[in-house]
Design a protein around this motif. Structure first.
Motif, PDB file in Angstrom:
ATOM      1  N   LYS A 134      10.146 -10.646  -3.399  1.00  0.00           N
ATOM      2  CA  LYS A 134       9.160  -9.995  -4.270  1.00  0.00           C
ATOM      3  C   LYS A 134       8.891  -8.549  -3.860  1.00  0.00           C
ATOM      4  O   LYS A 134       9.089  -7.627  -4.651  1.00  0.00           O
ATOM      5  CB  LYS A 134       7.857 -10.805  -4.268  1.00  0.00           C
ATOM      6  CG  LYS A 134       8.009 -12.195  -4.871  1.00  0.00           C
ATOM      7  CD  LYS A 134       6.699 -12.975  -4.828  1.00  0.00           C
ATOM      8  CE  LYS A 134       6.874 -14.383  -5.390  1.00  0.00           C
ATOM      9  NZ  LYS A 134       5.609 -15.171  -5.330  1.00  0.00           N
ATOM     10  N   ARG A 135       8.483  -8.326  -2.631  1.00  0.00           N
ATOM     11  CA  ARG A 135       8.181  -6.963  -2.189  1.00  0.00           C
ATOM     12  C   ARG A 135       9.432  -6.083  -2.170  1.00  0.00           C
ATOM     13  O   ARG A 135       9.363  -4.883  -2.419  1.00  0.00           O
ATOM     14  CB  ARG A 135       7.572  -6.992  -0.787  1.00  0.00           C
ATOM     15  CG  ARG A 135       6.171  -7.550  -0.699  1.00  0.00           C
ATOM     16  CD  ARG A 135       5.151  -6.630  -1.296  1.00  0.00           C
ATOM     17  NE  ARG A 135       3.796  -7.047  -0.967  1.00  0.00           N
ATOM     18  CZ  ARG A 135       2.712  -6.492  -1.489  1.00  0.00           C
ATOM     19  NH1 ARG A 135       2.829  -5.520  -2.384  1.00  0.00           N
ATOM     20  NH2 ARG A 135       1.514  -6.916  -1.160  1.00  0.00           N
ATOM     21  N   TYR A 141      10.044  -0.902  -0.012  1.00  0.00           N
ATOM     22  CA  TYR A 141       8.629  -1.019  -0.352  1.00  0.00           C
ATOM     23  C   TYR A 141       7.843  -0.060   0.528  1.00  0.00           C
ATOM     24  O   TYR A 141       8.012  -0.041   1.754  1.00  0.00           O
ATOM     25  CB  TYR A 141       8.098  -2.443  -0.158  1.00  0.00           C
ATOM     26  CG  TYR A 141       6.603  -2.532  -0.429  1.00  0.00           C
ATOM     27  CD1 TYR A 141       6.124  -2.518  -1.729  1.00  0.00           C
ATOM     28  CD2 TYR A 141       5.695  -2.560   0.624  1.00  0.00           C
ATOM     29  CE1 TYR A 141       4.760  -2.557  -1.989  1.00  0.00           C
ATOM     30  CE2 TYR A 141       4.328  -2.603   0.373  1.00  0.00           C
ATOM     31  CZ  TYR A 141       3.867  -2.599  -0.926  1.00  0.00           C
ATOM     32  OH  TYR A 141       2.526  -2.620  -1.176  1.00  0.00           O
ATOM     33  N   PHE A 142       6.976   0.757  -0.077  1.00  0.00           N
ATOM     34  CA  PHE A 142       6.085   1.656   0.643  1.00  0.00           C
ATOM     35  C   PHE A 142       4.657   1.379   0.186  1.00  0.00           C
ATOM     36  O   PHE A 142       4.389   1.345  -1.021  1.00  0.00           O
ATOM     37  CB  PHE A 142       6.408   3.129   0.333  1.00  0.00           C
ATOM     38  CG  PHE A 142       7.785   3.560   0.732  1.00  0.00           C
ATOM     39  CD1 PHE A 142       8.064   3.924   2.037  1.00  0.00           C
ATOM     40  CD2 PHE A 142       8.805   3.603  -0.206  1.00  0.00           C
ATOM     41  CE1 PHE A 142       9.340   4.328   2.402  1.00  0.00           C
ATOM     42  CE2 PHE A 142      10.080   4.013   0.147  1.00  0.00           C
ATOM     43  CZ  PHE A 142      10.351   4.378   1.457  1.00  0.00           C
ATOM     44  N   GLY A 159      -2.089  -0.397   8.740  1.00  0.00           N
ATOM     45  CA  GLY A 159      -2.605   0.475   7.687  1.00  0.00           C
ATOM     46  C   GLY A 159      -1.701   0.503   6.470  1.00  0.00           C
ATOM     47  O   GLY A 159      -2.094   0.139   5.359  1.00  0.00           O
ATOM     48  N   SER A 160      -0.471   0.967   6.654  1.00  0.00           N
ATOM     49  CA  SER A 160       0.507   1.034   5.568  1.00  0.00           C
ATOM     50  C   SER A 160       1.894   0.801   6.155  1.00  0.00           C
ATOM     51  O   SER A 160       2.105   0.962   7.361  1.00  0.00           O
ATOM     52  CB  SER A 160       0.441   2.386   4.851  1.00  0.00           C
ATOM     53  OG  SER A 160       0.637   3.456   5.767  1.00  0.00           O
ATOM     54  N   VAL A 161       2.841   0.453   5.281  1.00  0.00           N
ATOM     55  CA  VAL A 161       4.148   0.031   5.788  1.00  0.00           C
ATOM     56  C   VAL A 161       5.291   0.636   4.981  1.00  0.00           C
ATOM     57  O   VAL A 161       5.135   1.048   3.833  1.00  0.00           O
ATOM     58  CB  VAL A 161       4.294  -1.505   5.763  1.00  0.00           C
ATOM     59  CG1 VAL A 161       3.181  -2.168   6.550  1.00  0.00           C
ATOM     60  CG2 VAL A 161       4.341  -2.021   4.330  1.00  0.00           C
ATOM     61  N   SER A 162       6.437   0.631   5.636  1.00  0.00           N
ATOM     62  CA  SER A 162       7.707   0.978   5.000  1.00  0.00           C
ATOM     63  C   SER A 162       8.654  -0.185   5.270  1.00  0.00           C
ATOM     64  O   SER A 162       8.913  -0.526   6.421  1.00  0.00           O
ATOM     65  CB  SER A 162       8.269   2.270   5.598  1.00  0.00           C
ATOM     66  OG  SER A 162       9.616   2.456   5.237  1.00  0.00           O
ATOM     67  N   LEU A 163       9.161  -0.816   4.205  1.00  0.00           N
ATOM     68  CA  LEU A 163      10.047  -1.971   4.338  1.00  0.00           C
ATOM     69  C   LEU A 163      11.360  -1.691   3.616  1.00  0.00           C
ATOM     70  O   LEU A 163      11.377  -1.060   2.569  1.00  0.00           O
ATOM     71  CB  LEU A 163       9.414  -3.223   3.732  1.00  0.00           C
ATOM     72  CG  LEU A 163       8.001  -3.616   4.183  1.00  0.00           C
ATOM     73  CD1 LEU A 163       7.543  -4.851   3.416  1.00  0.00           C
ATOM     74  CD2 LEU A 163       7.961  -3.859   5.680  1.00  0.00           C
ATOM     75  N   ALA A 164      12.457  -2.187   4.203  1.00  0.00           N
ATOM     76  CA  ALA A 164      13.766  -2.048   3.562  1.00  0.00           C
ATOM     77  C   ALA A 164      14.593  -3.289   3.799  1.00  0.00           C
ATOM     78  O   ALA A 164      14.553  -3.881   4.877  1.00  0.00           O
ATOM     79  CB  ALA A 164      14.500  -0.824   4.102  1.00  0.00           C
TER      80      ALA A 164
END
Length: 208
Positions: A134-135, A141-142, A159-164
């Motif tokens: 999904k993400r 996904y940022f 806090g916030s993420v970067s996904l690959a």
């Protein structure tokens, strides 16, 4: 073209004439001082004053654009230098454990990320599978995560993420980075750093 109620001439014709004859006010400079237009703060101003105001505004815009471009160029150079150094260090890694250690320490030191992880997704892990499908449907996904997602990926709130998603030739692997700053990673951000590291990992992991 419809004329204004009080104008004896078609305003469009006057506009076209002035556009075709930019030297008109050079031939009749006195008009620049006699013609005036309303100003929200200063009452009425002459065309000369209005032109100077517009030029100052345009110069300010250009200065901001130049500053933004210089900042972007400096950021891109920083990323290029970092990736060059990271590539050399990762190529020297002899196993996956050393690669994880080097990747984590280098990214944390260079960009002050709070977490850096390579996470293998197993079909029986429904939470990770949901994030994978999904993400990461678009590959990246940022932004922010739910409390449950944060703890599953990083073991803590972030806090916030970067996904690959890495190439599926390596199985289902998520390359994840997190910042304590909730605004650091956001959907509109540039993906250059993440994409270059992702390509590097896709190349190295099958060899380890």
């Amino acid at each position: 073209m419809q004329k204004t109620m009080d104008a004896p001439f078609d305003e469009a014709v006057i506009r076209e004439y002035l556009a075709d004859n930019p030297d008109f006010f050079e031939r009749y400079p006195e008009l620049l001082l006699t013609l005036a237009m309303p100003h929200g703060e200063r009452g009425t101003v002459s065309l000369v004053e209005k032109r100077q105001e517009l030029l100052r505004h345009r110069v300010h815009q250009l200065e901001e654009e130049i500053t933004s471009l210089m900042s972007m160029a400096s950021r891109n150079e920083q990323i290029y230098r970092f990736n060059t150094q990271l590539c050399r260090k990762l190529l020297d890694c002899e196993d996956i454990g050393e690669l994880r250690q080097v990747l984590t320490s280098e990214l944390k030191q260079a960009f002050q990320f709070s977490h850096v992880r390579l996470i293998t997704v197993h079909d029986i892990d429904s939470e990770l599978s949901a994030i994978w499908h999904k993400r990461l449907k678009q590959g990246y996904y940022f932004g922010r995560l739910t409390h449950q997602e944060s703890h599953r990926l990083f073991g803590a709130d972030v806090g916030s993420v970067s996904l690959a998603r890495l190439s599926e030739d390596n199985g289902q692997v998520i390359f994840a980075m997190a910042s304590e700053d909730v605004t650091h990673f956001h959907p509109e951000m540039d993906s250059m750093l993440l994409e270059q590291v992702r390509q590097l990992l896709d190349h190295l992991l099958p060899k380890l």
